[in-house]
Scaffold this motif. Structure first.
Motif, PDB file in Angstrom:
ATOM      1  N   MET A   1      -4.842   0.379   0.827  1.00 38.83           N
ATOM      2  CA  MET A   1      -4.404   0.644  -0.289  1.00 38.83           C
ATOM      3  C   MET A   1      -4.287  -0.531  -1.281  1.00 38.83           C
ATOM      4  N   ALA A   2      -4.122  -1.963  -0.534  1.00 38.36           N
ATOM      5  CA  ALA A   2      -4.274  -3.079  -1.325  1.00 38.36           C
ATOM      6  C   ALA A   2      -5.545  -3.420  -1.951  1.00 38.36           C
TER       7      ALA A   2
ATOM      8  N   SER B   1      -1.968  -1.495 -13.785  1.00 37.16           N
ATOM      9  CA  SER B   1      -1.138  -0.473 -13.232  1.00 37.16           C
ATOM     10  C   SER B   1      -1.823  -0.164 -12.016  1.00 37.16           C
ATOM     11  N   ALA B   2      -3.275  -0.399 -12.090  1.00 40.91           N
ATOM     12  CA  ALA B   2      -4.015  -0.363 -10.674  1.00 40.91           C
ATOM     13  C   ALA B   2      -3.503  -1.474  -9.618  1.00 40.91           C
ATOM     14  N   ILE B   3      -3.535  -2.744 -10.097  1.00 43.79           N
ATOM     15  CA  ILE B   3      -3.118  -3.691  -9.167  1.00 43.79           C
ATOM     16  C   ILE B   3      -1.675  -3.562  -8.862  1.00 43.79           C
ATOM     17  N   GLY B   4      -0.865  -3.422  -9.652  1.00 42.32           N
ATOM     18  CA  GLY B   4       0.623  -3.305  -9.329  1.00 42.32           C
ATOM     19  C   GLY B   4       1.076  -2.139  -8.431  1.00 42.32           C
TER      20      GLY B   4
ATOM     21  N   TRP C   1       2.435  -2.405  -4.553  1.00 44.33           N
ATOM     22  CA  TRP C   1       3.522  -1.791  -4.313  1.00 44.33           C
ATOM     23  C   TRP C   1       3.532  -0.777  -3.187  1.00 44.33           C
ATOM     24  N   THR C   2       2.347  -0.095  -3.118  1.00 50.60           N
ATOM     25  CA  THR C   2       2.001   0.980  -2.420  1.00 50.60           C
ATOM     26  C   THR C   2       1.784   0.419  -1.052  1.00 50.60           C
TER      27      THR C   2
ATOM     28  N   SER D   1       8.491 -11.423  -6.013  1.00 53.37           N
ATOM     29  CA  SER D   1       9.778 -10.773  -6.706  1.00 53.37           C
ATOM     30  C   SER D   1       9.845  -9.234  -6.036  1.00 53.37           C
ATOM     31  N   MET D   2       8.479  -8.563  -6.469  1.00 50.34           N
ATOM     32  CA  MET D   2       8.594  -7.251  -5.900  1.00 50.34           C
ATOM     33  C   MET D   2       8.985  -7.012  -4.573  1.00 50.34           C
ATOM     34  N   HIS D   3       8.356  -8.190  -3.598  1.00 49.29           N
ATOM     35  CA  HIS D   3       8.599  -7.690  -2.060  1.00 49.29           C
ATOM     36  C   HIS D   3       9.976  -7.954  -1.811  1.00 49.29           C
TER      37      HIS D   3
END
Length: 264
Positions: free
Chosen positions: A20-21, A52-55, A59-60, A124-126
């Motif tokens: 996914m990454a 949006s693709a990288i983000g 996240w996924t 931060s997301m992690h």
């Protein structure tokens, strides 16, 4: 201390999260290449798609990996608003980083600012995603490993944006996305190995949703978005292909004696 299992389903979640990454990185790099060759609204749209693709990919990757996270002696639940906030943060900061590169006049400065912004955003997301974890016990972190994970995130983000600025060929984009996927995945597992859990056994019901109730359907939905967008981008013509198509459609015997391009 509770026993932590980072791969409760064996190799399935680490491998799937890496895929996914890589898909998110490949799509993001491809869209950034398109953006840098475009102008105006078209450039902006390609940059938004890239972000949006990288983000989404990052996240996924994180939450697919979290499907394999288990702690001995306690169930795990996820706080839904915080988990959604972590997705919004991932999108927003990657967007800021990509736009810094897409519109920056000084390439080096834009790259450093974009890489730092995006890397700190990924970290931060992690940790927002980790803050959404609910279990019977207390979660603590090894500060050295946390610092290392943030450093890996910043270096990975800077390298990815550098690749977006300097890499054009499909083979190079593929290699860069494999490296970026490895960097993002290693950042995740470095951060996860910083986690310690002191379990306090309890029969109380945990707040939040289980991974299968919430994380899994959302990850499948975002994964589908990535693959469908990848197919669309792969099939849409590049600006060079459009120009070649336009010149091929020019009528040789126009009334003015000059070649005219049909509108495409």
């Amino acid at each position: 201390m509770g026993h932590l299992d980072h791969a409760a389903f064996g190799w399935l979640t680490p491998v799937l999260s890496y895929v996914m990454a890589c898909v998110g990185a490949a799509l993001g790099l491809r869209c950034t290449v398109r953006a840098l060759a475009a102008t105006g609204r078209s450039r902006r749209n390609w940059l938004v798609t890239a972000a949006s693709a990288i983000g989404t990919g990052i996240w996924t990757m994180h939450f697919v990996a979290m499907l394999g996270f288990a702690v001995g002696g306690t169930d795990i639940r996820y706080d839904v608003p915080l988990t959604v906030l972590s997705l919004v943060v991932a999108m927003a900061v990657v967007c800021a980083g990509v736009f810094a590169v897409g519109y920056g006049r000084d390439r080096t400065r834009a790259l450093l600012i974009g890489g730092l912004t995006t890397g700190l955003g990924v970290a931060s997301m992690h940790y927002l995603g980790m803050a959404a974890v609910r279990l019977h016990g207390a979660v603590t972190y090894d500060p050295v490993r946390v610092g290392l994970s943030v450093l890996i995130a910043v270096v990975a983000a800077t390298a990815a944006l550098w690749a977006a600025l300097n890499i054009r060929s499909p083979l190079a984009v593929t290699l860069a996305s494999l490296v970026m996927g490895a960097a993002v995945t290693s950042m995740h597992y470095t951060a996860m190995f910083a986690v310690n859990v002191r379990v306090t056994p309890s029969g109380a019901t945990l707040p939040g949703a289980t991974a299968m109730q919430f994380i899994f359907p959302l990850a499948v939905g975002l994964g589908s978005y990535l693959f469908l967008t990848s197919a669309f981008v792969a099939l849409s013509p590049t600006s060079g292909e459009r120009e070649a198509s336009a010149s091929a459609q020019q009528p040789m015997d126009s009334p003015t004696g000059r070649q005219q391009a049909w509108p495409v």
